[in-house]
Design a protein around this motif. Structure first.
Motif, PDB file in Angstrom:
ATOM      1  N   GLY A  27       3.822   9.262   0.490  1.00 19.61           N
ATOM      2  CA  GLY A  27       5.187   9.554   0.050  1.00 19.61           C
ATOM      3  C   GLY A  27       6.027  10.301   1.062  1.00 19.61           C
ATOM      4  O   GLY A  27       7.240  10.116   1.129  1.00 19.61           O
ATOM      5  N   GLN A  66       7.313  10.309   4.061  1.00 21.05           N
ATOM      6  CA  GLN A  66       7.505   9.432   5.215  1.00 21.05           C
ATOM      7  C   GLN A  66       8.524   9.964   6.208  1.00 21.05           C
ATOM      8  O   GLN A  66       8.643   9.450   7.313  1.00 21.05           O
ATOM      9  CB  GLN A  66       7.954   8.042   4.733  1.00 21.05           C
ATOM     10  CG  GLN A  66       6.845   7.257   4.071  1.00 21.05           C
ATOM     11  CD  GLN A  66       5.708   6.953   5.033  1.00 21.05           C
ATOM     12  OE1 GLN A  66       5.923   6.722   6.211  1.00 21.05           O
ATOM     13  NE2 GLN A  66       4.477   6.989   4.531  1.00 21.05           N
ATOM     14  N   LEU A 119       8.598  11.042  -4.976  1.00 19.32           N
ATOM     15  CA  LEU A 119       8.673  11.111  -3.514  1.00 19.32           C
ATOM     16  C   LEU A 119       9.451   9.919  -2.956  1.00 19.32           C
ATOM     17  O   LEU A 119      10.257  10.063  -2.046  1.00 19.32           O
ATOM     18  CB  LEU A 119       7.259  11.136  -2.926  1.00 19.32           C
ATOM     19  CG  LEU A 119       6.504  12.462  -3.053  1.00 19.32           C
ATOM     20  CD1 LEU A 119       5.037  12.278  -2.731  1.00 19.32           C
ATOM     21  CD2 LEU A 119       7.098  13.511  -2.141  1.00 19.32           C
ATOM     22  N   GLU A 120       9.200   8.770  -3.548  1.00 20.56           N
ATOM     23  CA  GLU A 120       9.881   7.574  -3.062  1.00 20.56           C
ATOM     24  C   GLU A 120      11.377   7.651  -3.331  1.00 20.56           C
ATOM     25  O   GLU A 120      12.200   7.271  -2.502  1.00 20.56           O
ATOM     26  CB  GLU A 120       9.295   6.340  -3.753  1.00 20.56           C
ATOM     27  CG  GLU A 120       9.676   5.052  -3.073  1.00 20.56           C
ATOM     28  CD  GLU A 120       8.904   3.878  -3.647  1.00 20.56           C
ATOM     29  OE1 GLU A 120       9.498   2.815  -3.831  1.00 20.56           O
ATOM     30  OE2 GLU A 120       7.696   4.063  -3.930  1.00 20.56           O
ATOM     31  N   LYS A 121      11.716   8.183  -4.483  1.00 21.97           N
ATOM     32  CA  LYS A 121      13.129   8.329  -4.829  1.00 21.97           C
ATOM     33  C   LYS A 121      13.838   9.256  -3.844  1.00 21.97           C
ATOM     34  O   LYS A 121      14.945   8.969  -3.382  1.00 21.97           O
ATOM     35  CB  LYS A 121      13.240   8.920  -6.250  1.00 21.97           C
ATOM     36  CG  LYS A 121      14.500   8.515  -6.984  1.00 21.97           C
ATOM     37  CD  LYS A 121      14.581   9.212  -8.326  1.00 21.97           C
ATOM     38  CE  LYS A 121      15.644  10.273  -8.313  1.00 21.97           C
ATOM     39  NZ  LYS A 121      15.575  11.143  -9.499  1.00 21.97           N
ATOM     40  N   THR A 122      13.168  10.344  -3.517  1.00 25.09           N
ATOM     41  CA  THR A 122      13.748  11.285  -2.544  1.00 25.09           C
ATOM     42  C   THR A 122      13.912  10.611  -1.197  1.00 25.09           C
ATOM     43  O   THR A 122      14.924  10.776  -0.520  1.00 25.09           O
ATOM     44  CB  THR A 122      12.820  12.503  -2.388  1.00 25.09           C
ATOM     45  OG1 THR A 122      12.433  12.947  -3.687  1.00 25.09           O
ATOM     46  CG2 THR A 122      13.513  13.620  -1.658  1.00 25.09           C
ATOM     47  N   GLN A 123      12.909   9.826  -0.833  1.00 25.32           N
ATOM     48  CA  GLN A 123      12.936   9.129   0.447  1.00 25.32           C
ATOM     49  C   GLN A 123      14.108   8.147   0.507  1.00 25.32           C
ATOM     50  O   GLN A 123      14.839   8.083   1.489  1.00 25.32           O
ATOM     51  CB  GLN A 123      11.611   8.385   0.622  1.00 25.32           C
ATOM     52  CG  GLN A 123      11.499   7.565   1.888  1.00 25.32           C
ATOM     53  CD  GLN A 123      11.393   8.442   3.099  1.00 25.32           C
ATOM     54  OE1 GLN A 123      10.838   9.519   3.041  1.00 25.32           O
ATOM     55  NE2 GLN A 123      11.949   7.991   4.211  1.00 25.32           N
ATOM     56  N   VAL A 126      -1.484  10.306  -2.061  1.00 22.95           N
ATOM     57  CA  VAL A 126      -0.129  10.134  -2.586  1.00 22.95           C
ATOM     58  C   VAL A 126       0.873  10.841  -1.685  1.00 22.95           C
ATOM     59  O   VAL A 126       1.942  10.305  -1.367  1.00 22.95           O
ATOM     60  CB  VAL A 126      -0.042  10.668  -4.035  1.00 22.95           C
ATOM     61  CG1 VAL A 126       1.401  10.701  -4.517  1.00 22.95           C
ATOM     62  CG2 VAL A 126      -0.883   9.828  -4.971  1.00 22.95           C
ATOM     63  N   CYS A 127       0.527  12.045  -1.252  1.00 25.64           N
ATOM     64  CA  CYS A 127       1.460  12.803  -0.411  1.00 25.64           C
ATOM     65  C   CYS A 127       1.633  12.146   0.945  1.00 25.64           C
ATOM     66  O   CYS A 127       2.743  12.047   1.466  1.00 25.64           O
ATOM     67  CB  CYS A 127       0.966  14.237  -0.240  1.00 25.64           C
ATOM     68  SG  CYS A 127       1.141  15.198  -1.739  1.00 25.64           S
ATOM     69  N   GLY A 182       4.430   9.872  -7.122  1.00 24.71           N
ATOM     70  CA  GLY A 182       4.707   8.851  -6.120  1.00 24.71           C
ATOM     71  C   GLY A 182       6.131   8.345  -6.212  1.00 24.71           C
ATOM     72  O   GLY A 182       6.829   8.217  -5.202  1.00 24.71           O
ATOM     73  N   SER A 183       6.598   8.101  -7.433  1.00 26.64           N
ATOM     74  CA  SER A 183       7.961   7.593  -7.581  1.00 26.64           C
ATOM     75  C   SER A 183       8.980   8.676  -7.258  1.00 26.64           C
ATOM     76  O   SER A 183      10.063   8.392  -6.739  1.00 26.64           O
ATOM     77  CB  SER A 183       8.179   7.037  -8.988  1.00 26.64           C
ATOM     78  OG  SER A 183       8.041   8.068  -9.937  1.00 26.64           O
TER      79      SER A 183
END
Lengths: 142, 168
Positions: A110, A112, A18-22, A106-107, A15-16
């Motif tokens: 994440g 978005q 994916l969020e970091k990439t976002q 989660v996917c 999750g983190s």
């Protein structure tokens, strides 16, 4: 490589990631799944069998290994990236169902930057459709 | 490698590949947000009226559109199956599919409620039957094509099925 994470830790880290990439605005996340055959005591005696197709009908279900990485092995100047994110977890056959349910959540949460469903367009098309159906009915009557 | 056109086809072929090579085949899901600052995306596409276009670009900063690529690869036979999407609506469905393929990998019995192979086979045969038995008149041909956009917006998998119902 670090040891396999528990599925809870895996999802938190994924999750983190994916969020970091976002938040960074660009980048990639690679998720891999495959049958776990390495370092597995239960599977090794089965492999010894003379049957070259031994893996098509294993007596017991095998665990899966899930990996997630940001794919950054090297920086642009071709030096090894020590910051590379690379996580993995093992999914036991009994947990496959629950794992994928959480995995999907989660996917979905994440990823978005994918194209959202365009509802306005859909409404327009429905409006267009309605008169067409009406006119076809009239022609039938005539 | 070529991308398969529908997720159903990808799912079906991946299932077959996994049945044949359950130990070596792997599925990689790539979620990519392109870096629009990278040289790759800096190539100017326009030729005329550069000044005008630049103003427009500055006014509306580009938002990177991400995409998702599913890839089934078997290193032993070298088979690659890929499917690409950019729709958020697909994610849940695709991961559900990954779960089903995961059951193949784990050598678990395929769930009864998701008989994937029969579904795809059934659809394909239905399609042929309807096409052969009911020669669609040319006048009605534009109608299904018109109906396509809302279905596409409505989300992948249902699209094909709806279309077939319409034909009947």
């Amino acid at each position: 490589m670090a040891a396999h994470l528990s599925s809870d830790d895996f999802f938190t880290r994924l999750g983190s990631l994916l969020e970091k990439t976002q938040q960074k605005g660009h980048g990639a996340v690679y998720l891999t799944q495959k049958r776990l055959t390495f370092d597995n005591d239960a599977a090794s005696p089965e492999m010894v069998a003379d049957d070259p197709l031994w893996d098509l009908h294993p007596p017991n279900p095998l665990p899966l290994i899930m990996r997630a990485t940001d794919g950054k092995s090297q920086s642009r100047d071709r030096t090894k990236n020590t910051e590379k994110i690379k996580i993995s977890t093992i999914v036991q056959p009994d947990d496959v169902e629950t794992f994928y349910t959480r995995y999907a959540d989660v996917c979905k949460a994440g990823m978005q930057s994918l194209k959202k469903r365009d509802r306005s367009k859909r409404k327009k098309d429905k409006k267009k459709k309605a008169p067409v159906a009406g006119s076809s009915g009239e022609t039938k009557k005539a | 490698m070529v991308y398969l056109s529908t997720s159903e086809e990808w799912q079906h072929r991946s299932a077959l590949l996994l049945q044949a090579r359950p130990t070596t085949a792997r599925i990689t899901t790539k979620y990519k947000i392109p870096n629009l600052d990278a040289p790759k995306y800096q190539k100017p596409k326009k030729r005329k009226r550069d000044g005008e276009m630049d103003d427009k670009d500055a006014a509306a900063p580009k938002v990177p559109k991400a995409w998702l690529v599913l890839k089934t690869y078997d290193p032993e036979s070298g088979v690659v199956l890929k499917f690409k999407t950019d729709r958020a609506a697909d994610v849940g469905r695709l991961i559900n599919g990954l779960g089903r393929l995961g059951r193949h990998m784990a050598a678990l019995p395929v769930k009864d409620e998701a008989p994937l192979d029969t579904i795809t086979h059934g659809d394909a045969s239905n399609d042929h039957v309807t096409e052969a038995a009911v020669p669609v008149p040319k006048e009605s041909a534009p109608a299904p094509t018109d109906a396509k956009p809302p279905q596409a917006a409505g989300g992948g998998g249902a699209g094909g099925k709806k279309k077939k119902k319409g034909k009947k």
